[in-house]
Enzyme design. Sequence first.
Site, short mmCIF file in Angstrom:
data_model
loop_
_atom_site.label_atom_id
_atom_site.label_comp_id
_atom_site.label_asym_id
_atom_site.label_seq_id
_atom_site.Cartn_x
_atom_site.Cartn_y
_atom_site.Cartn_z
N GLU A 1 43.55 36.76 42.63
CA GLU A 1 42.93 36.68 43.96
C GLU A 1 43.92 37.23 44.96
OE1 GLU A 1 41.48 32.74 45.04
OE2 GLU A 1 40.84 32.39 42.97
N GLU B 1 42.60 26.81 39.19
CA GLU B 1 43.22 25.73 39.97
C GLU B 1 42.98 24.35 39.36
OE1 GLU B 1 41.86 26.90 43.96
OE2 GLU B 1 43.88 27.63 44.21
C1 GAL Z 1 41.72 30.08 46.00
C2 GAL Z 1 40.64 29.56 45.08
C3 GAL Z 1 39.29 30.09 45.44
C4 GAL Z 1 39.07 29.99 46.90
C5 GAL Z 1 40.12 30.74 47.62
C6 GAL Z 1 39.99 30.65 49.11
O1 GAL Z 1 42.78 29.20 46.02
O2 GAL Z 1 40.92 29.86 43.77
O3 GAL Z 1 38.33 29.38 44.74
O4 GAL Z 1 39.12 28.66 47.29
O5 GAL Z 1 41.36 30.20 47.31
O6 GAL Z 1 38.79 31.09 49.58
#
Ligand code: GAL
Length: 975
Positions: free
Chosen positions: A499, A429
């Site tokens: 993620e 990010e």
């Molecule tokens: C993503 C980010 C993580 C964390 C997650 C939410 O956008 O890369 O670091 O913030 O969301 O828990």
Amino acid sequence: MSVRTTSSPSPEFSYVEDVSPGSGALPPRAWYASSDAASLSLNGSWRFRLSATADAEDDSFAGRGYDCGDWAEVAVPGHWVLQGDGAFGAPIYTNHLYPFPVDPPRVPTRNPTGDHLRHFDLPDDWPDVADAKGAAGGAVLRFDGVESCARVWLNGTDIGEFKGSRLPHEFTVGHLLKPTGNVLAVRVHQWSAGSYLEDQDQWWLPGIFRDVTLLHRPAGSALDFFVHASYDHREGTGTLRVDSDVDGRILVPGLDIDVETGQAITVPVRPWTAETPYLYDATLVTPGERVPLRIGFRTVVLEDGLIKVNGRAILFRGVNRHEWHPEHGRALDLETMREDVLLMKRHNVNAVRTSHYPPHPAFLDLCDEYGLWVVDECDLETHGFTEQAWRDNPVDDDRWTPALLDRAARMVERDKNHPSIVMWSLGNEAGTGRGLTAMAEWIRGRDGSRLIHYEGDWNCRDTDVYSRMYADHAEVDRIGRGQDGGPAKRRQLPFIQCEYAHAMGNGPGGLADYQRLFEAHERIQGGFVWEWIDHGVEDERYGFAYGGDFGEELHDGNFVCDGLVFPDRTPSPGLLEYKKVVEPVRMEGDGVDGVVRIANRHDFADLSALAFEWSYEVDGETVGTGVLTVPALAPGDSADVKLPEPPVDVRQTETRWTVRAVLAGDTAWGPKGHVVAWVQLWRAPRQLIGVTARRRPVLDGRGRITLGPAVFAARTGEPATVGGIDVIGLKLDAWRAPTDNDEGAPWQPDIRHGVLWRKLGLHRMQHRLDAVELSDDALTVRTRVAPAASDLALRTVYRWTSDGTRLKLAVSVTPEGDWQVPLPRLGVRLGLTAADRVRWHGGGPGEGYPDTDSASMLGRWESSVDDLQTPYVRPQENGARADVRWAEIGRGPDFPALRVEGGLPFWFTARRWTSEQLDAARHLTDLTPGDTVWVNLDHGQQGIGSQSCGPGPLPRYQLAVGPTEFSFVFSEINS
Ligand code: GAL
């Protein structure tokens, strides 16, 4: 008159706000432990002085002879804000907001600065001390991690300063060392220009949080070396070449290899994979030193649009791992790291993204040893710039590029010799920009043997894989089918979700549906659940603290607790669900025919490490067990295996097979018998229970109605006793304490059910009694259940009948009005005053909700009421047991108990507080058990989804409002 202006802080401290990575440190190089060169750990207790600003103190503390008698002490590795009982400040949690004004590279004047002092003598056997001259010889001082900026002095000499918190920095110090009385002084600033590059979603925790080590560097020892060990899957050979800055030899006894550094040799080898992590012990011998190596042969390529290792496409069953310990923050010891790896292996996890920075290097050794694919991510995130539409983003500003390249190089050089690493990730990010491209180009030039990942690059300009986070199921399906459009390059690339499935609180839901998509489409090579561990801070007040608990002016609450394991590493139900969903052996079949189809879903391993066991259950009771002979299927293969004849063939009650794949022997990560995969197959289905209405309700003169074993209050129509068991407040219940995933993230554009439920007033439903009717064979209670200020309602009729010993409740619910939202739950709630144990036939041993019930195994289970609770760090709905056929709850172990059988399988929940109390609690310590156990018998539950940072529950898991009927049969049992 002239006015003198100074920049702040004074020039002496300009390094703090300088965009450059630092000065004085050695070039980055491989991280390793020598077998014969001496080393001295400087971990331990250090003297410590905290100042409010970077320039509050001069550097006189760095010289020899300084009296630090009144200084405090801190443990190194450690974060000072987690030590000193609050005397050294407190942690701050923000997700992406910078907790200081955004004016890069400037940082606040209030910049907590920790001066650290360590006195040490060289050990007597330190090689060059022992020589006649008493000189210290070549030596390097290594810092493995300091947040966020440090300046270092040894014996009064300023040797440099650095930024890059989770990266190593080394200094040549041999010329400064004395046999005794050395003074190492380190000034650490919490905020620096580097902080702008380290805006990861986690606690801000300053300190020297990884090891500090003095390494002897004998003459003729290598500083850096690069192990190239590839595998040719067609030939079954490995090619080894070790490049070293000092010439030497490479010895691999297991392969009879003895070659010069720089020379390639090809021999037959066993390859390394995450499933078969075969490592060869080797030694790099230079004139000055012997360095032990563990070599894994493997080749990573992008081929046919797929990530292939050793010729085969792989599927990531991954997790995102932050380093976390509830007491020590990101200062992890080896045993904690090992615990993570073992837990991952035991839960069928095969991959780790080191979100969002390179971990302690020992963790990577463990990944090599036990076998995990690693995406090693650089210490880089500039997420806070999103608040200003990415203006001034350091990754798109050439002034910062040296710092970015320094970070890339420190990661790659440190970690390049780990076979487990298959991809380098540029960071997280950080938007897009030239700096990222420069990093990618540098990495490609230095190490062409791995792929490059970065999620922020949707056009895949710099990356070898199309990576996204939290894409919903429908989009993943489109991507899998190649219908997602995008630039030509992207369309050629494999897809991963770096993620997905936000494991915050109860959940994540929908894992099984994602996994089906991952397995259905070749292009999709799996994903990494967000995230591994809740970052709760152990805290006397709350059990575990989260954002805001330290009085931060800006914070993101419990968004920092979104892991598959609780802060103390107890697996949460989410991890058990993930284990089941990603099991590498898929079994399905037909219990009536007695055939189970077994598919080996490993990418490399055959099934020889597994044994198969069956059990046969009648009404949840195991009546037979045995062993199933299964061929050692190759990866990707499957076979139909015949189950034995059933030990008993009862057709009147539910009978089923359970087949388990277990470890056939002890392995490095799990004991013999450890369950890897399982399936349940029906032989005969459950028969619905019938209660013939043979009793007539009787109203006595004392305001009571008697029906079979039960007594009701005539005024309310509510049962007061069933047999000898007191029952209170039995009513329709549609409310649950919203989960984090119900509440949804504030930025979610979609409908957030938890918010709508509260707006509608589902947490304050009023029950209006319309009629209590007695007929020949039934007691009927008519009600209307509705929130204030709304015309929405659930007309609810309770119809009670009895055959004399058993009491049947049939509930019918008819909605009124235009319900646009699903319900949280639908069932009845009742209170029991004498209950602390439960046994049941249904899903267990842990909780399950409509889209999180894969790991819920049907069987007979028993638990205390307290143990039914899942301790989510922020209290919320939890603990429902799914698919319950019957449950008995009473004061055990020798009940009398209330037995409840469901007309259909139901969700069972029991807790010593109400849903309203659970909803009001902010921490587990807010929950005080009362005398009443509140039992929920639910016909329906809303799915869980992942909306705390992703999509909500899929429509099929939503509890749509509609006319509904369900029933339960109550009786008292005395055994
Ligand atoms: C993503 C980010 C993580 C964390 C997650 C939410 O956008 O890369 O670091 O913030 O969301 O828990």
